[in-house]
Every structure is written in C-alpha cells, then in structure tokens.
Design a protein around this motif. Structure first.
Motif, mmCIF file in Angstrom:
data_model
loop_
_atom_site.group_PDB
_atom_site.id
_atom_site.type_symbol
_atom_site.label_atom_id
_atom_site.label_comp_id
_atom_site.label_asym_id
_atom_site.label_seq_id
_atom_site.Cartn_x
_atom_site.Cartn_y
_atom_site.Cartn_z
ATOM 1 N N THR A 1 0.844 -1.219 0.057
ATOM 2 C CA THR A 1 -0.043 0.058 -0.121
ATOM 3 C C THR A 1 0.761 1.345 -0.061
ATOM 4 N N ILE A 2 1.775 1.243 0.862
ATOM 5 C CA ILE A 2 2.694 2.487 0.911
ATOM 6 C C ILE A 2 3.689 2.659 -0.401
ATOM 7 N N TYR A 3 3.945 1.726 -1.095
ATOM 8 C CA TYR A 3 4.703 1.837 -2.138
ATOM 9 C C TYR A 3 3.969 1.862 -3.520
ATOM 10 N N GLY A 4 2.784 1.503 -3.376
ATOM 11 C CA GLY A 4 1.700 1.770 -4.684
ATOM 12 C C GLY A 4 1.954 0.446 -5.368
ATOM 13 N N HIS A 5 2.390 -0.782 -4.743
ATOM 14 C CA HIS A 5 2.586 -1.981 -5.680
ATOM 15 C C HIS A 5 1.651 -2.255 -6.522
#
Length: 254
Positions: free
Chosen positions: A29-33
C-alpha cells in the motif's frame, strides 16, 4: 534460527495460546505496488525486502514446538508480479523469497515444527498458507491449521503452506476455506507445491474456490500414505496430476 518452545499440560496440549495476533505488511500500500508494474517497486531489495507477514517472518534451521495461536489476522498488501522482464530476469516480488504470508512463519526452511496449532485468517497474494507462506525442507508433525484464506493469487496458495517442496508432513490437517483468483500451483486445500514431499496420515477438510481439494501436482510428491480429503472445490475439480504416488489415500468429494 533458534528454538521457540511452549509448556504443555499432562495431556501434552499447550498450556498457553497467543491470541488476537494481528500482523499487517503495508509495504504494498505504501509503495503503490501494482500487478505487472515493476516501476512501482522502488523499495525492492533482492532477497532482503522483508515483505513477509507472519508471527515469524522467516525461519531457517529453527525449531517450533507446542505453539498455539488463535484468532490471528495476517494481511500482506504486497501484490507481487506475474511476468518476466524483457531480458527474462525476474520482476520485483516474483520470487519466493519476498512475499509470503502465514500465521506461524512466512518463509520457513530447514526447520522442525511439532505439536503446533494455528487458527485465524490470512489475506494476501501469492505464496500464502494457513501456517506457512512457504515451507521448504521442513519437518511438520502433529500440527493443525484452521484458517480462512483469501488470495488475489497468481500462484502458490495452500491450506497449510503455499509451497511445500521437500517437506515431510505427518499427522497434520487443514480445516478451512480458501478463495483465490487463479489456478496456478494452487489453490489447494492441503498444500500447493509438493515436489519430493512426503505426506503421511494427513487430511484436508473444507472448501476451495477452484483447483485442488488436496495438493497441486500430486504426481511430483515423493510419497503420500494414509491421507484423505473430504473437501469440496467450487469449480468441481478434484486433484491435479497422477495419483500413483498415493497409497491407501482417498478423495471424498463434498
């Protein structure tokens, strides 16, 4: 790499339980995978991204005994890839060393697990199972897994482990439900990935959305003895691969 052992009562049952365990890996979620978008994996470090989600992220040569975990909630938001780069190198998150999710151990190898039980839910993508995300060259004895597994899987999802090559399973069972999007190396009610695995006196019970009611690629197992599945697959499939490796073993559909 060490030992985690809990006390037991006179009957040999664990005296204590780890209850309401909650583990969430928010890296995805944080890195937008995003699926099929390697550019979004800016945090990727080969074999060192620590994207596993479990009580123990990874174990190598460890011993786990008499552990009871109840009401666990394990979530891994890392999506992983399902494609190779144009030069045939692996995209971030595609390998088995990155994205496992399980209640007890994410990536488990060369370890011994005895008289352990887990119960709860596991959510994520690939390489996930009720007790382990993957279990390679492990010895698993007298264990029980009661879990609901929800996967956006590309591959390797199983009731006990998402991958179980060269492992030994004895008197161990899975009871639960598995929902996954695809049928590539699972989902399987017992375990997915059974290359050279030995499975004895084990069973699987519950429902799987598609694919196998026991194990994926059963013909690649070393030996399956005195096992059964009383599970049901929503798409009507029973077992993938030849069954000549199975001795005194049965599928009782439904």
């Amino acid at each position: 790499t060490g030992t985690f052992t809990c006390d037991v009562d006179e009957s040999g049952n664990p005296k204590y339980s780890i209850t309401n365990l909650s583990v969430t890996n928010n890296a995805g979620t944080i890195y937008g995978h995003k699926l099929n978008d390697a550019k979004s994996y800016s945090d990727y470090v080969k074999d060192n991204s620590h994207w596993e989600a479990a009580l123990f992220g990874a174990a190598d040569g460890a011993t786990f005994t008499n552990i009871s975990i109840t009401k666990a909630s394990i979530v891994n938001t890392v999506v992983g890839q399902n494609q190779m780069n144009s030069d045939y190198s692996v995209n971030p998150g595609q390998g088995t060393g990155e994205i496992q999710a399980g209640i007890l151990v994410g990536k488990c190898q060369n370890s011994t697990i005895t008289n352990c039980s887990v119960q709860g839910t596991v959510s994520g993508a690939s390489f996930m199972g009720g007790m382990f995300g993957s279990a390679s060259s492990c010895k698993i004895t007298d264990c029980s897994i009661k879990a609901d597994i929800n996967s956006t899987a590309l591959w390797c999802v199983g009731g006990i482990s998402g991958s179980g090559d060269k492992s030994t399973y004895t008197r161990t069972y899975f009871d639960g439900n598995i929902t996954a999007n695809s049928c590539q190396s699972g989902p399987s009610l017992f375990t997915a990935g059974v290359g050279d695995a030995t499975i004895t006196d084990c069973y699987a019970w519950g429902t799987v959305s598609n694919c196998d009611v026991f194990a994926y690629n059963l013909d690649k197992a070393k030996k399956v003895t005195n096992c059964y599945s009383a599970g049901r697959s929503a798409d009507g499939s029973v077992a993938y691969g030849a069954t000549d490796k199975a001795i005194n073993s049965y599928v009782v559909s439904g």
